[in-house]
Write a protein that holds these residues in place. Structure first.
Motif, mmCIF file in Angstrom:
data_model
loop_
_atom_site.group_PDB
_atom_site.id
_atom_site.type_symbol
_atom_site.label_atom_id
_atom_site.label_comp_id
_atom_site.label_asym_id
_atom_site.label_seq_id
_atom_site.Cartn_x
_atom_site.Cartn_y
_atom_site.Cartn_z
ATOM 1 N N THR A 9 -6.313 75.937 -69.724
ATOM 2 C CA THR A 9 -6.149 74.462 -69.253
ATOM 3 C C THR A 9 -7.577 74.035 -69.357
ATOM 4 N N ASN A 10 -7.662 72.723 -69.676
ATOM 5 C CA ASN A 10 -8.865 71.831 -69.625
ATOM 6 C C ASN A 10 -8.873 70.491 -68.818
ATOM 7 N N ALA A 11 -9.625 69.732 -68.654
ATOM 8 C CA ALA A 11 -9.341 68.498 -67.897
ATOM 9 C C ALA A 11 -8.402 67.574 -68.512
ATOM 10 N N LYS A 12 -8.014 67.705 -69.614
ATOM 11 C CA LYS A 12 -7.069 66.584 -70.380
ATOM 12 C C LYS A 12 -5.744 67.183 -70.530
ATOM 13 N N GLY A 13 -5.556 68.804 -70.367
ATOM 14 C CA GLY A 13 -4.112 69.208 -70.727
ATOM 15 C C GLY A 13 -4.029 70.438 -70.450
ATOM 16 N N THR A 14 -2.775 70.999 -70.676
ATOM 17 C CA THR A 14 -2.515 72.484 -70.397
ATOM 18 C C THR A 14 -1.694 73.147 -71.599
ATOM 19 N N ALA A 15 -1.836 74.301 -71.966
ATOM 20 C CA ALA A 15 -1.205 74.960 -72.926
ATOM 21 C C ALA A 15 -0.567 76.380 -72.407
ATOM 22 N N CYS A 16 0.759 76.581 -72.590
ATOM 23 C CA CYS A 16 1.578 77.507 -71.919
ATOM 24 C C CYS A 16 2.462 77.978 -73.026
ATOM 25 N N GLN A 17 2.765 79.121 -72.741
ATOM 26 C CA GLN A 17 3.781 80.070 -73.741
ATOM 27 C C GLN A 17 5.154 80.134 -73.010
ATOM 28 N N CYS A 18 6.125 79.733 -73.758
ATOM 29 C CA CYS A 18 7.325 80.042 -73.145
ATOM 30 C C CYS A 18 7.962 81.174 -73.702
ATOM 31 N N ASP A 19 8.284 82.048 -72.722
ATOM 32 C CA ASP A 19 8.836 83.455 -72.958
ATOM 33 C C ASP A 19 10.290 83.295 -73.682
ATOM 34 N N ARG A 20 11.025 82.329 -73.008
ATOM 35 C CA ARG A 20 12.364 82.313 -73.674
ATOM 36 C C ARG A 20 12.637 81.857 -75.016
ATOM 37 N N SER A 21 11.821 80.659 -75.210
ATOM 38 C CA SER A 21 11.976 79.884 -76.622
ATOM 39 C C SER A 21 11.090 80.630 -77.629
ATOM 40 N N ALA A 22 10.037 81.468 -77.235
ATOM 41 C CA ALA A 22 9.059 81.634 -78.189
ATOM 42 C C ALA A 22 8.375 80.725 -78.736
ATOM 43 N N ARG A 23 8.012 79.553 -77.750
ATOM 44 C CA ARG A 23 7.160 78.620 -78.480
ATOM 45 C C ARG A 23 5.755 78.494 -77.358
ATOM 46 N N THR A 80 -8.904 59.309 -79.606
ATOM 47 C CA THR A 80 -10.291 58.825 -79.669
ATOM 48 C C THR A 80 -10.998 60.194 -79.954
ATOM 49 N N LEU A 81 -12.294 59.855 -80.141
ATOM 50 C CA LEU A 81 -13.294 60.990 -80.412
ATOM 51 C C LEU A 81 -13.386 61.930 -79.053
ATOM 52 N N CYS A 82 -13.219 61.149 -77.912
ATOM 53 C CA CYS A 82 -13.228 62.164 -76.668
ATOM 54 C C CYS A 82 -12.099 62.846 -76.503
ATOM 55 N N ASP A 83 -11.109 62.250 -76.950
ATOM 56 C CA ASP A 83 -9.699 63.019 -76.972
ATOM 57 C C ASP A 83 -9.675 64.210 -77.956
ATOM 58 N N LEU A 84 -10.073 64.005 -79.242
ATOM 59 C CA LEU A 84 -10.163 65.023 -80.000
ATOM 60 C C LEU A 84 -11.058 66.150 -79.623
ATOM 61 N N VAL A 85 -12.210 66.007 -79.269
ATOM 62 C CA VAL A 85 -12.887 67.103 -78.441
ATOM 63 C C VAL A 85 -12.196 67.934 -77.489
ATOM 64 N N HIS A 86 -11.542 67.427 -76.652
ATOM 65 C CA HIS A 86 -10.952 68.040 -75.523
ATOM 66 C C HIS A 86 -9.454 68.711 -76.046
ATOM 67 N N LEU A 87 -8.981 68.071 -77.005
ATOM 68 C CA LEU A 87 -7.653 68.645 -77.667
ATOM 69 C C LEU A 87 -8.118 69.802 -78.571
ATOM 70 N N ARG A 88 -9.427 69.851 -79.354
ATOM 71 C CA ARG A 88 -9.869 71.019 -79.887
ATOM 72 C C ARG A 88 -10.103 72.023 -79.069
ATOM 73 N N ASP A 89 -10.572 71.544 -77.790
ATOM 74 C CA ASP A 89 -10.994 72.651 -76.808
ATOM 75 C C ASP A 89 -9.618 73.236 -76.365
ATOM 76 N N LEU A 90 -8.652 72.612 -75.746
ATOM 77 C CA LEU A 90 -7.449 73.039 -75.409
ATOM 78 C C LEU A 90 -6.722 74.100 -76.608
ATOM 79 N N LEU A 91 -6.507 73.733 -77.726
ATOM 80 C CA LEU A 91 -6.268 74.317 -78.703
ATOM 81 C C LEU A 91 -6.847 75.869 -79.180
ATOM 82 N N ALA A 92 -8.216 75.625 -79.153
ATOM 83 C CA ALA A 92 -9.028 76.832 -79.591
ATOM 84 C C ALA A 92 -8.839 77.991 -78.031
ATOM 85 N N GLY A 93 -8.864 77.221 -76.814
ATOM 86 C CA GLY A 93 -8.521 78.318 -75.714
ATOM 87 C C GLY A 93 -7.164 78.832 -75.811
#
Length: 115
Positions: A9-23, A80-93
Motif C-alpha cells: 500500500t502507498n498513499a495513492k493505492g493498494t495492491a492485493c492478491q486474491c486467493d480465490r481467483s489467483a489475481r 500525471t507524472l506524480c501519478d506515474l511515480v506513485h503507480l510505479r511504487d505500488l507495482l514495484a512493492g
C-alpha cells in the motif's frame, strides 16, 4: 472471510492478491483493476517503460500526462507524472512481495513456486 491478502500500500493505492481467483487486485486513484499474474507483470513493464525524464523536462502540453492502456482490465488510465511515480511504487512493492512470497513458499515446502 476475506480472500484478499494485502501485498503493498502507498498513499495513492493498494495492491492485493486474491486467493480465490489467483489475481492481483490493484486499487489506484479511483480505478480498480484485476490482473492474472502474467498480465500484472506485463502491465508493470508498460508502466515502467514510460519516460519520466521526458515528462519532467519537456514543456509541451502533450507531456503533462501519459495514457496507459490496461486491456486486461478494460481500462485506459490518464496519469500525471506524480501519478506515474506513485503507480510505479505500488507495482514495484507488489512485485517484490509476490516474489518474496514465492521464494518463501519454495523454500518452506521445497517445491517450485508459480512465479
Amino acid at each position: 472471510m476475506t480472500h484478499l491478502t494485502e501485498l503493498y500500500t502507498n498513499a495513492k493505492g493498494t495492491a492485493c492478491q486474491c486467493d480465490r481467483s489467483a489475481r492481483i487486485m490493484i486499487e489506484f486513484g479511483g480505478y480498480k483493476m484485476a490482473f492474472k499474474i502474467n498480465d500484472f507483470f506485463l502491465f508493470k513493464c508498460k508502466v515502467d517503460s514510460v519516460d519520466l525524464h521526458a515528462m519532467i523536462f519537456n514543456l509541451s502540453d502533450e507531456y503533462d500526462f501519459e495514457v496507459i492502456e490496461a486491456p486486461q482490465a478494460n481500462l485506459s488510465l490518464k496519469l500525471t507524472l506524480c501519478d506515474l511515480v506513485h503507480l510505479r511504487d505500488l507495482l514495484a512493492g507488489a512485485k517484490f512481495m509476490i516474489e518474496l512470497n514465492s521464494l518463501l513458499y519454495e523454500r518452506i515446502y521445497n517445491v517450485p513456486a508459480y512465479v
